[in-house]
Design a protein around this motif. Structure first.
Motif, PDB file in Angstrom:
ATOM      1  N   ASP A  85       0.624  -1.232   0.201  1.00 28.88           N
ATOM      2  CA  ASP A  85       0.100   0.265  -0.106  1.00 28.88           C
ATOM      3  C   ASP A  85       1.118   1.368  -0.230  1.00 28.88           C
ATOM      4  O   ASP A  85       0.437   2.580  -0.463  1.00 28.88           O
ATOM      5  CB  ASP A  85      -0.916  -0.091   1.158  1.00 28.88           C
ATOM      6  CG  ASP A  85      -1.897  -1.241   1.126  1.00 28.88           C
ATOM      7  OD1 ASP A  85      -2.373  -1.780   0.024  1.00 28.88           O
ATOM      8  OD2 ASP A  85      -2.705  -1.321   1.945  1.00 28.88           O
ATOM      9  N   SER A  86       2.192   1.188   0.906  1.00 32.30           N
ATOM     10  CA  SER A  86       2.510   2.265   0.520  1.00 32.30           C
ATOM     11  C   SER A  86       3.701   2.993  -0.290  1.00 32.30           C
ATOM     12  O   SER A  86       3.794   3.294  -1.006  1.00 32.30           O
ATOM     13  CB  SER A  86       3.866   2.326   2.244  1.00 32.30           C
ATOM     14  OG  SER A  86       4.823   3.304   2.349  1.00 32.30           O
ATOM     15  N   SER A  89       1.236   4.292  -3.224  1.00 31.61           N
ATOM     16  CA  SER A  89       1.160   5.366  -2.543  1.00 31.61           C
ATOM     17  C   SER A  89       2.212   6.415  -3.187  1.00 31.61           C
ATOM     18  O   SER A  89       1.954   7.404  -3.739  1.00 31.61           O
ATOM     19  CB  SER A  89       0.631   5.402  -1.054  1.00 31.61           C
ATOM     20  OG  SER A  89       0.024   6.599  -0.649  1.00 31.61           O
ATOM     21  N   SER A  93       2.156   9.020  -6.419  1.00 35.04           N
ATOM     22  CA  SER A  93       2.935  10.495  -5.717  1.00 35.04           C
ATOM     23  C   SER A  93       3.798  10.482  -6.616  1.00 35.04           C
ATOM     24  O   SER A  93       3.941  11.987  -6.745  1.00 35.04           O
ATOM     25  CB  SER A  93       3.205  10.560  -3.840  1.00 35.04           C
ATOM     26  OG  SER A  93       2.049  10.390  -3.513  1.00 35.04           O
TER      27      SER A  93
END
Length: 315
Positions: A85-86, A89, A93
């Motif tokens: 998930d990180s 993300s 970004s």
């Protein structure tokens, strides 16, 4: 006596046979359990491998199935899913930042190129040359400010500035910011007030803290109409240190408040004003470096920016 001995021997043989059968059954069950556990373990490892391979192939939304047993393998799978998930993300970004950088660079570069091309045309007067060169310098300065802002944010996010941390008189920092921007606000017909409790200290990088509060105050001045009331507050109690920058301007819609800390993000209402959309990104980076929690709320009317700051006590 002979009959008793026979019964005793028969009983012993029965016990031994029963024990042997019990051991055999236990061994079979242990082997079966081992096979089941190993198959389950291998199945889980296979699921991790399949998911990892899918993510490496670009299917970033794939995740490892969680069985709900709360055992070590489930905990490992949950941790890996959080890592995925990180990473997703961060990649999103990065993609957004890259797109925004390309967009923000294209306009000034196009104007710079057009101005220089026009200036080399025959029959241009000295005054026209000077105007074209001045315009080119202006666009070059804008590009330099953009790159400097990005580099500064990257430096703060890397954590390298943490080595400069020391005790900082936060009360004096906010007093300096208030004094610097009071005249700016009043020149634009806006009210500016401060309420700063004295002798409040924190541990941090003083230059970055000044920049953070200056950006927030400047943002309130820059994006509000005349007659807006702006305030800068600092207080402390047993629960910690609280700083606020408030204004009575148009505020920020609730659904936009998290987005404004993204690089280059600008509200529709602010696209006609100068700026590159990096000011609040730097604020977020400095706050994260110092462990400061930032909350944007409705000030009824306007915007209230609240910062919860880790305390170290008073001088």
């Amino acid at each position: 006596m002979g009959q008793d001995a026979y019964v005793m021997i028969a009983t012993q043989e029965a016990i031994i046979a029963s024990f042997a059968w019990s051991m055999l059954i236990a061994l079979v069950l242990a082997i079966a359990a081992g096979i089941f556990a190993s198959r389950r373990f291998l199945s889980k490892i296979d699921a991790i491998n399949v998911t990892s391979s899918a993510i490496m192939q670009g299917r970033l939304r794939e995740r490892i199935p969680i069985e709900g047993t709360s055992d070590e393998m489930d905990q490992l799978s949950a941790n890996l899913n959080r890592l995925f998930d990180s990473n997703e993300s961060l990649l999103e970004s990065l993609k957004q930042v890259t797109t925004n950088i390309a967009h923000d660079l294209r306009s000034p570069l196009s104007r710079l190129k057009q101005g220089l091309e026009t200036s080399i045309q025959a029959g241009y007067s000295k005054k026209a040359y000077e105007k074209a060169i001045g315009s080119a310098i202006h666009e070059a300065d804008r590009l330099l400010r953009l790159s400097s802002g990005l580099l500064r944010i990257a430096q703060v996010e890397s954590g390298s500035r943490r080595k400069n941390f020391k005790r900082v008189q936060l009360s004096q920092v906010l007093e300096r910011v208030g004094e610097a921007y009071r005249a700016v606000a009043e020149d634009q017909g806006k009210g500016f007030a401060t309420s700063i409790e004295p002798d409040i200290q924190v541990v941090g990088d003083q230059d970055l803290l000044v920049q953070m509060f200056a950006n927030l105050v400047e943002n309130s001045i820059h994006h509000t109409p005349a007659h807006t009331r702006i305030s800068l507050k600092l207080s402390a109690d047993k629960s910690g240190i609280l700083a606020e920058v408030c204004d009575s301007g148009p505020g920020i819609p609730a659904e936009e408040r998290k987005k404004v800390f993204q690089r280059f993000y600008r509200l529709d209402a602010s696209r006609t004003t100068s700026g590159n959309g990096l000011g609040l990104s730097l604020v977020a980076a400095v706050a994260s470096l110092h462990g400061i929690e930032i909350v944007l709320d409705d000030n009824h009317p306007g915007l209230r920016t609240t910062m919860k700051i880790p305390a170290i006590g008073r001088s």
